[in-house]
Scaffold this active site. Structure first.
Site, PDB file in Angstrom:
ATOM      1  N   GLU A 546       0.720  -0.999  -0.073  1.00  0.00           N
ATOM      2  CA  GLU A 546       0.053  -0.030  -0.004  1.00  0.00           C
ATOM      3  C   GLU A 546       1.041   1.343   0.021  1.00  0.00           C
ATOM      4  O   GLU A 546       0.457   2.474   0.067  1.00  0.00           O
ATOM      5  CB  GLU A 546      -0.914  -0.081   1.008  1.00  0.00           C
ATOM      6  CG  GLU A 546      -0.320  -0.449   2.536  1.00  0.00           C
ATOM      7  CD  GLU A 546      -1.433  -0.406   3.664  1.00  0.00           C
ATOM      8  OE1 GLU A 546      -2.590  -0.316   3.151  1.00  0.00           O
ATOM      9  OE2 GLU A 546      -1.105  -0.869   4.585  1.00  0.00           O
ATOM     10  N   ASP A 570      -5.036   2.772   0.406  1.00  0.00           N
ATOM     11  CA  ASP A 570      -3.684   3.435   0.526  1.00  0.00           C
ATOM     12  C   ASP A 570      -2.833   3.747  -0.649  1.00  0.00           C
ATOM     13  O   ASP A 570      -2.225   4.958  -0.911  1.00  0.00           O
ATOM     14  CB  ASP A 570      -3.153   3.094   1.892  1.00  0.00           C
ATOM     15  CG  ASP A 570      -3.585   3.664   3.101  1.00  0.00           C
ATOM     16  OD1 ASP A 570      -3.813   4.575   3.167  1.00  0.00           O
ATOM     17  OD2 ASP A 570      -3.487   2.496   4.046  1.00  0.00           O
ATOM     18  N   CYS A 617      -7.145  -6.057  -1.101  1.00  0.00           N
ATOM     19  CA  CYS A 617      -8.248  -5.737  -0.146  1.00  0.00           C
ATOM     20  C   CYS A 617      -8.715  -4.454   0.132  1.00  0.00           C
ATOM     21  O   CYS A 617      -9.354  -4.240   1.013  1.00  0.00           O
ATOM     22  CB  CYS A 617      -7.757  -6.534   1.049  1.00  0.00           C
ATOM     23  SG  CYS A 617      -6.262  -5.773   1.717  1.00  0.00           S
TER      24      CYS A 617
HETATM   25  C1  PEP Z   1      -6.158  -0.302   2.120  1.00  0.00           C
HETATM   26  O1  PEP Z   1      -5.218   0.780   2.422  1.00  0.00           O
HETATM   27  O2  PEP Z   1      -6.465  -0.477   0.886  1.00  0.00           O
HETATM   28  C2  PEP Z   1      -6.587  -1.192   3.252  1.00  0.00           C
HETATM   29  C3  PEP Z   1      -7.037  -2.263   2.995  1.00  0.00           C
HETATM   30  O3  PEP Z   1      -6.330  -0.668   4.560  1.00  0.00           O
HETATM   31  P1  PEP Z   1      -7.166   0.523   5.228  1.00  0.00           P
HETATM   32  O4  PEP Z   1      -8.234   0.813   4.423  1.00  0.00           O
HETATM   33  O5  PEP Z   1      -7.569  -0.072   6.322  1.00  0.00           O
HETATM   34  O6  PEP Z   1      -6.068   1.563   5.315  1.00  0.00           O
HETATM   35 MG    MG Z   2      -4.289   0.979   4.383  1.00  0.00          MG
END
Ligand code: PEP
Ligand code: MG
Length: 838
Positions: A546, A570, A617
């Site tokens: 990320e 991110d 994800c």
């Molecule tokens: C992302 O950054 O895509 C992620 C799954 O983490 P979060 O949204 O919790 O930062």
């Molecule tokens: Mg993230």
């Protein structure tokens, strides 16, 4: 001698808190008395008190007079004159970063005739929720704090004065750290209200005259000024009630510490919760059996509260005008996040409309759920696992019921938020073990605690940072809080013995970080072994991709990481340099940017070369519209919020891997995100279903009006995935209907349209329980509605060809009889095939 300055109010929104605070800032620098007179109402105000100025209710074009007397009046007059001439008219200019609701709002005919009140907002979680409005942060003094019968009024006032001075210092410190931005302006307005003499005066009177305690005095001030602002006709002033509420809440906590925290919101019936904002912890504390919708003043589509709302399928609107100040608690309302509006003052027609909307959504959900337990994969046999993103044990059960094949992201930090101390190793272990038990042998990817950014933890006392997303968050804080991190890892390692766990680390930017974390995990595994605690010695440890630097180091990271998972939320924000929570840069924060698609393919191919499993994800994994691109990427898994899973699986089943890969290459070669969106749209409408089928024939349909009948016919197409935007199709039908009635005669109507929102050309047959007025050629009411919906891409010919054939056949009595009476839908389809020859 007093000096006067007359002027006309130049502010279209009148003198609300922001202009009042600007005037007060100037007036308070002089010893001279400065009085502001509203000549329209005759009300006077002390220009050194914001509250007094706003109470004068000065509106656009009101004639005003400033009277300056005593002390340094000459100097004061000169400065005030130049302020009124040059600055005053601009002090209400829109601060940068204010979100505005999206484009035009065109109402569906049934709703526009219902006459309900609509406030527009930006929908961030789709769906429709009905309930009573409940304010997220209603100002209620905790019941354990006495409000009356102060024994020592002097001591109570001293508490207030001390807290007020602490509050002002807090504002100064906070504003100093932030630099110039929207938040500073808002804090500045709060600070001005907090140091307003009138504000203190109301509390002093409550204590001195009514023997109220400090808590009682704060409650009185809150009630007094909220009523003052709330009664105003000016929307901006009404919204200031929230500022007052915020200041009073803060003050209460400064006087009483943790005892001064306001009571939590309790939901006891279907509710729509509204407020300025909601933290993830506050969201989780709401009873979700009753939570039917959220209305927030502002939040980005990937802010964690919104992610949670999406995960629980709670329709959510942000940036709604008049929220929270202008809403009445307890009133019945609808969050229509499909339309993008909060609907209040409902009548029976509006209720009927929303009952139909809910059955449209339920119909589609039920259809998708029927196939959701099959493994995810394309029609040509390419396997793509579909997993769920969750953050609580409770969500795990719902995720598997919706067809999740595993948990692709367990956001463990949700366990740590909105508490005063971290959860113990035992508490964490219990939750992790519970999730593994719910998974029943399916894989669960636990992400280690990801805090910082928009997820602060009071008890770690992380420093306030000007750029929290670029700062001290996630993996980066672990070395400083090693004991805390080791406890967390120990709980995870212990739970690993109870199911198919995989562990992944957030925000990996370098190889060293990965090495360090691995060695901590190894240490805790050794400790577990020494203590005789069971654990999985082959536990897979992966890295989230990320941060762009990690995306370029896949080969090196693969030596330390057993698998990868792309955190596209991110990754996209860092790659495009566009804050994921800032609606102003949403056009940049777009996963369809060709540069981003190229980067994603580079990452996946690098992982493949290293023979590493790779999933995705982020929120883009949950968008069915993007599925062809995700399939084209050749990922092993996509992980999304639970409500998205059935549609993802159904969508996958209709795709072909080779075509998707080709599409991805064409998308990457585009110059703009708009071009990619157009490619996707073309690709989606390329699929063909037969023109009609038994599931598009309905009998005994309840419709009171023509509008209701057309809506239900269009909704049926939505339920069966033959169109993606029912409102656009309905509008296209009504466009033709406005030109001429489609009431064909003999109790038949053939409404029709050609629209880009139609995915497959379709014919719907509705047989109504009661005929409805249609304005037909023969003035007969209509009992059979045949809706023809044709794709835009097919041109006028296709439309006319089907329409003409249909009209010719309906001229025959025998055909009408069969369409109206044949009970067996399959037999009717066969008959129509024969007659229409299509
Ligand atoms: C992302 O950054 O895509 C992620 C799954 O983490 P979060 O949204 O919790 O930062
Ligand atoms: Mg993230």
């Amino acid at each position: 001698m007093a000096r006067d300055l007359t002027f006309t109010c130049p502010l279209p929104n009148g003198v609300h808190a922001r202009p009042a605070s600007a005037l007060e800032e100037v007036a308070r620098n002089f010893t001279a008395e400065v009085v502001l007179l509203n000549e329209r109402t005759g009300q006077t105000a002390d220009a050194k008190s914001i509250l007094s100025i706003v109470a004068a209710d000065i509106r656009f074009h009101d004639a005003c007079r400033l009277r300056v007397s005593g002390g340094d009046e000459d100097r004061a007059m000169a400065v005030l004159e130049s302020f009124v001439r040059e600055t005053f008219a601009h002090c209400d200019d829109e601060p940068a970063g204010t979100a505005a609701p999206n484009g035009d709002l065109r109402l569906p005919p049934m709703l526009s005739r219902a006459g309900a009140v609509l406030r527009r907002g930006n929908p961030v979680v789709s769906g429709i929720g009905l309930g009573r409005l409940v304010r997220a942060h209603g100002f209620r003094i905790p019941s354990h704090l006495p409000t009356d019968g102060a024994c020592d009024p002097g001591a109570e006032m001293a508490k207030i004065d001390h807290a007020l001075s602490e509050l002002l210092t807090w504002y100064d410190r906070r504003m100093g750290n932030l630099g110039r931005c929207l938040e500073t302006e808002l804090l500045g307005a709060h600070r001005s209200l907090a140091r307003d003499a009138e504000f203190r005066q109301v509390m002093a009177r409550a204590i001195g005259e009514n023997r109220r305690t400090a808590a009682g005095a704060i409650a009185d001030a809150e009630a007094h000024f909220s009523a003052l602002f709330g009664a105003s006709k000016n929307l901006l002033l009404r919204e200031r009630t929230l500022d007052i509420e915020d200041i009073c809440r803060h003050l209460l906590q400064l006087v009483y510490g943790r005892d001064g925290e306001l009571e939590k919101v309790t939901l006891i019936e279907d509710s729509l919760v509204f407020g300025e904002s909601l933290t993830p912890g506050q969201f989780l504390a709401l009873d979700r059996n009753f939570l039917k919708g959220l209305v927030l003043a502002d939040a980005g589509i990937t802010s964690h509260t919104v992610i949670l709302a999406r995960s629980f399928g709670v329709p959510t609107l942000v940036g709604v005008l008049g929220v929270p100040g202008g809403l009445v608690e307890g009133a019945e309302a609808v969050v229509d996040a499909d339309l993008g509006a909060l609907v209040t003052e409902l009548n029976n027609s509006a209720r009927r409309y929303y009952a139909l909307e809910q059955s449209r959504l339920a119909g589609r959900r039920d259809r998708l759920l029927r196939h959701s337990q099959r493994p995810g994969g394309t029609c040509d046999g390419h396997r793509l696992e579909v997993a769920a993103n969750i953050s609580t044990l409770e969500e795990a059960v719902a995720a598997f019921a919706a067809g999740a094949e595993g948990i692709g992201l367990f956001r463990s930090e949700m366990l740590f938020l909105d508490r005063h101390t971290p959860p113990s190793e035992e508490d964490q272990f219990r939750v992790f073990k519970g999730v593994l038990a719910a998974a029943d042998g399916r894989p669960v990817l636990f992400r280690t605690v990801d805090i910082g950014g928009d997820k602060p933890l009071d008890y770690l006392q992380l420093p306030h940072e000007p750029n929290p997303f670029l700062g001290y968050r996630a993996l980066r804080i672990y070395p400083e809080f090693e004991v805390f991190f080791r406890t967390h890892i120990r709980a995870l390692v212990r739970a690993s013995g109870w199911g198919k766990m995989k562990l992944m680390l957030p925000m990996v930017s370098t190889v060293e970080e990965m090495r360090w974390a691995r060695q901590i995990v190894a240490g805790e595994q050794a400790a577990c072994a020494a203590a005789g605690q069971p654990f999985d010695s082959s536990l897979a440890i992966g890295a989230m991709i990320e941060v762009p630097s990690a995306g370029f180091m896949i080969a090196e990271l693969a030596r330390e990481a057993d698998f990868f998972s792309i955190g596209s939320n991110d990754l996209l924000q860092y790659f495009m340099a566009a804050d994921r929570a800032n609606s102003k840069v949403a056009a940049l924060y777009d996963p369809l940017q060709p540069a981003f698609l190229r980067f994603l393919r580079t990452i996946v191919e690098a992982a493949r070369r290293q023979d590493r499993w790779i999933g995705l994800c982020g929120e883009m994994g949950g968008q069915t519209r993007l599925l062809p691109l995700l399939v084209g990427l050749d990922l092993d898994e996509i992980s999304a919020t639970t409500p998205a899973i059935p549609a993802l699986k159904a969508g996958l089943a209709g795709l072909n891997r080779a075509l998707c890969h080709e599409l991805l290459l064409r998308a990457e070669a585009c110059a703009t995100a708009g071009e990619v969106a157009a490619l996707l749209k073309d690709f989606a409408t390329g699929s063909r279903a037969p023109l009609f089928s038994p599931d598009l024939i309905l009998s005994e349909v309840e419709a009171e009006t023509k509008e209701e009948a057309i809506k239900q016919a269009v909704d049926l197409l939505y339920v069966h995935d033959r169109l993606d935007q029912p409102r656009a199709v309905e509008e296209a039908v009504w466009e033709r209907e406005a030109a001429y009635s489609t009431g064909f005669g003999h109790g038949f109507a053939i409404p029709h349209c050609k629209s880009a929102a139609v995915l497959s050309n379709s014919l719907v047959f509705l047989r109504l329980r009661q005929p409805v007025h249609w304005g037909s050629l023969d003035d007969q009411p209509v009992g059979v509605v045949i809706l023809l919906a044709i794709r835009d891409a097919d041109g006028a010919d296709a439309h006319m060809k089907v329409f003409a054939k249909l009209a010719r056949q309906v001229m025959h009595e025998e055909v009408r009889e069969t369409i109206a009476k044949e009970k067996d839908s399959a037999a009717l389809c066969a008959f129509l095939h024969h007659k229409l020859g299509l």
